[in-house]
Write an enzyme that holds these catalytic residues in place. Sequence first.
Site, mmCIF file in Angstrom:
data_model
loop_
_atom_site.group_PDB
_atom_site.id
_atom_site.type_symbol
_atom_site.label_atom_id
_atom_site.label_comp_id
_atom_site.label_asym_id
_atom_site.label_seq_id
_atom_site.Cartn_x
_atom_site.Cartn_y
_atom_site.Cartn_z
ATOM 1 N N ILE A 149 -2.161 -13.245 17.995
ATOM 2 C CA ILE A 149 -3.619 -13.086 17.877
ATOM 3 C C ILE A 149 -3.987 -12.523 16.511
ATOM 4 O O ILE A 149 -3.306 -11.638 15.984
ATOM 5 C CB ILE A 149 -4.152 -12.137 18.982
ATOM 6 N N ARG A 190 3.897 -0.197 -26.637
ATOM 7 C CA ARG A 190 5.055 -0.978 -27.072
ATOM 8 C C ARG A 190 5.333 -0.716 -28.543
ATOM 9 O O ARG A 190 6.476 -0.602 -28.963
ATOM 10 C CB ARG A 190 4.796 -2.467 -26.863
ATOM 11 N N ASN A 225 1.868 -10.761 19.170
ATOM 12 C CA ASN A 225 0.881 -11.056 20.212
ATOM 13 C C ASN A 225 0.105 -12.356 19.998
ATOM 14 O O ASN A 225 -0.791 -12.687 20.770
ATOM 15 C CB ASN A 225 -0.093 -9.883 20.386
ATOM 16 N N HIS A 248 -4.688 -0.009 12.197
ATOM 17 C CA HIS A 248 -5.942 -0.153 12.949
ATOM 18 C C HIS A 248 -5.746 0.270 14.409
ATOM 19 O O HIS A 248 -6.695 0.697 15.064
ATOM 20 C CB HIS A 248 -6.451 -1.594 12.891
ATOM 21 N N HIS A 274 -10.108 -0.126 17.723
ATOM 22 C CA HIS A 274 -9.231 -1.256 18.021
ATOM 23 C C HIS A 274 -8.380 -0.938 19.250
ATOM 24 O O HIS A 274 -7.267 -0.426 19.122
ATOM 25 C CB HIS A 274 -8.332 -1.554 16.822
ATOM 26 N N HIS A 285 -1.044 -10.677 -20.910
ATOM 27 C CA HIS A 285 -0.243 -9.463 -20.787
ATOM 28 C C HIS A 285 -0.899 -8.248 -21.455
ATOM 29 O O HIS A 285 -0.339 -7.149 -21.390
ATOM 30 C CB HIS A 285 1.147 -9.681 -21.404
ATOM 31 N N ARG A 312 6.562 4.584 -25.345
ATOM 32 C CA ARG A 312 7.529 4.221 -24.289
ATOM 33 C C ARG A 312 8.922 4.751 -24.641
ATOM 34 O O ARG A 312 9.681 5.144 -23.760
ATOM 35 C CB ARG A 312 7.562 2.709 -24.074
ATOM 36 N N HIS A 339 -9.361 -6.938 19.908
ATOM 37 C CA HIS A 339 -8.771 -6.412 18.679
ATOM 38 C C HIS A 339 -9.585 -5.283 18.077
ATOM 39 O O HIS A 339 -9.061 -4.194 17.853
ATOM 40 C CB HIS A 339 -8.609 -7.521 17.638
ATOM 41 N N GLU A 372 6.336 -5.577 -7.998
ATOM 42 C CA GLU A 372 5.568 -4.385 -8.354
ATOM 43 C C GLU A 372 4.922 -3.727 -7.131
ATOM 44 O O GLU A 372 4.940 -2.501 -6.991
ATOM 45 C CB GLU A 372 4.479 -4.727 -9.380
ATOM 46 N N GLY A 427 -0.682 -9.311 10.999
ATOM 47 C CA GLY A 427 -1.346 -9.135 9.707
ATOM 48 C C GLY A 427 -0.437 -8.503 8.680
ATOM 49 O O GLY A 427 -0.426 -8.896 7.509
#
Length: 673
Positions: free
Chosen positions: A201, A529, A199, A82, A42, A482, A366, A273, A420, A170
């Site tokens: 693009i 749980r 840019n 990139h 690139h 879930h 947990r 690119h 998250e 991006g």
Amino acid sequence: MAAAAKHDTRSSDTARKVGTHEMADTIRVLAMEAVQQANSGHPGMPMGMADVATVLFSKFLKFDASRPNWADRDRFVLSAGHGSMLIYALLHLTGFKGVTMEQIRNFRQWGSNTAGHPEFGHTPGVETTTGPLGQGLGNAVGMAMAERHLNARFGDDLVDHRTWVIAGDGCLMEGISHEAIALAGRLRLNRLTVLWDDNDITIDGKLSLSETGDQLARFKAFGWAVKRIDGHHEGEIRRALKWAIRQDRPSMIACRTKIGRGAATMEGSHKTHGSPLGAAEIAATREKLGWTLPPFEVPEAVAKAWAKVGRRGRKDRKAWEARLAASDHGHEFARAMSGDLPEGAFAELERQIAAQTEAKPAQATRVSSGAALETLFDRVPELLGGSADLTGSNNTLVKGTATFDRPDYAGRYVNYGIREHGMAAAMNGMALHGGVIPYGGTFLVFSDYSRPSIRLAALMGIRVVHVLTHDSIGLGEDGPTHQPVEHLAALRSIPNLLVFRPADAVETLECWKLALEARSQPSAMALSRQKTPAVRTAPASENLSAKGAYELAPAEAGPAKVTIFASGTEVPIALDARARLEAEGIGARVVSTPCWELFDAQPKAYQAKVLGKAPVRIAVEAAVKLGWERFIGDDGAFVGMKGFGASAPYEKLYEGFGITAEAVVEAAKGKLK
């Protein structure tokens, strides 16, 4: 900063004054030549952002090329990974050892340290692995958080640096950017600056094909200071970077650039690119720039100017080293940054293992995880926790812990909000920065949102702990949206990721110790749980979970005819089934499998012993079968999930989906016929 200005690169006058435009054009030439030689890559972004990067590195970035790991250096993150030839050119020109011209010549080739996208640990000076767009931006937020936290702990003399990011369109389109910049704005991380390669693009063409939003307005709405400049004007770039340093909040500078800047006919074209410019275009570009030296040669005067940039921070680094040597915090700071745990970090944890073995508590894993954190938190001051708005459910907050927040950032608990992905990327950045061991909680099913960052943590080999509760249909009434069924298999498929699914309090404590000891592997803790009975009721002379899998209960009614493998909350089901089989005179043994990855690392002889020679092998787990073949072979029986769950109390769900001791016994007898 006129990219098209001609330079007589044949000049032997090494003492001549070299302008920043000529230094930037050196980046452009190296980028287009390396991509052409590799026949892939690139060139457009490095050529477009060469001016901004030149001013940043030569005037503002605090670093010393001779000490890539100087703890108080500024962090530079190329989120638009990139464009890797930008950072490789900068590292080579400023004198980072190992990034030689030969490595530039071998860009993207087997055995080189100049990979297609920058890789942490592979190339000196690369702070994080980037390429998946937006990840570097998320990492940078974590780096800025770590800097502020360590500054609160150790003071300005030892921790006083900035984080700079180059991001593209991006990066800012990816959803993670929303989470990352919102968090940074909320926390007012004023040591963080994003340099947007504006840019206009994308790969497909003009940005307007897919994006018409106002990025400056978006950042400003999230609490950032924003500014737009000409990304090819040296004065504007310099003034904007000075402005960023003065801000009391994170800053974003929109650098209006032309992709492929300096190219003879392709400047501004999306075709620059992700493809080589081609021999004819490169020849025309070299003529336009007045670049007459052979490929991969740099004018001596320019090389000296860049080498001076690489030495610019040496004085600051030496002064910092003197402050470190004189500091009362010096030893502790060095230990924290090295990643070493404090002496005696696990002393109380070991006592708790013995106590829990005797107490035999029936509790959710947990809850056991929360208890583990209680024993560890004060003894490992590098731990910095948080949750994606599920603190009470994840049991990630140690009582009395202050919140990480302005003005001093001394707190050790982060309220990430429902972010998250942003949380996982920020935790990666903290771990990469050093001096912090991050952990963060959410439900196991939402690891899908975190997965790109979990994968990169594994690729980079960094210590990050994901606390993933509500790990099966055992969460009950919230239903199939879930209830994770495929998630354990998906996480176990990621190389270098330790996936722990402990069966009870003792295994949970053991697994936390292993996660913190794993300096080059991230960990995922799958935790229940619902309450689960204690299974480790006899003292052990070692951390059995460290083996990954181990015999929990041997066959006693005779030679083993059945081996039952299980993890987590299904281990008690396996023990119940064993008892029933033994009562009928059928020798049966149970193997607990808290961490497959650690089991795979054991000697073959140990693995064979644990797998045993029983003719019938059965696995039981409230998840899909995928992966269990390593334990039960192709003809073993599996008791678990074949599809999605349902909404009901967990006891009814286990019964309804046939994950019971009766089902295991029936499967064993069926195989014995």
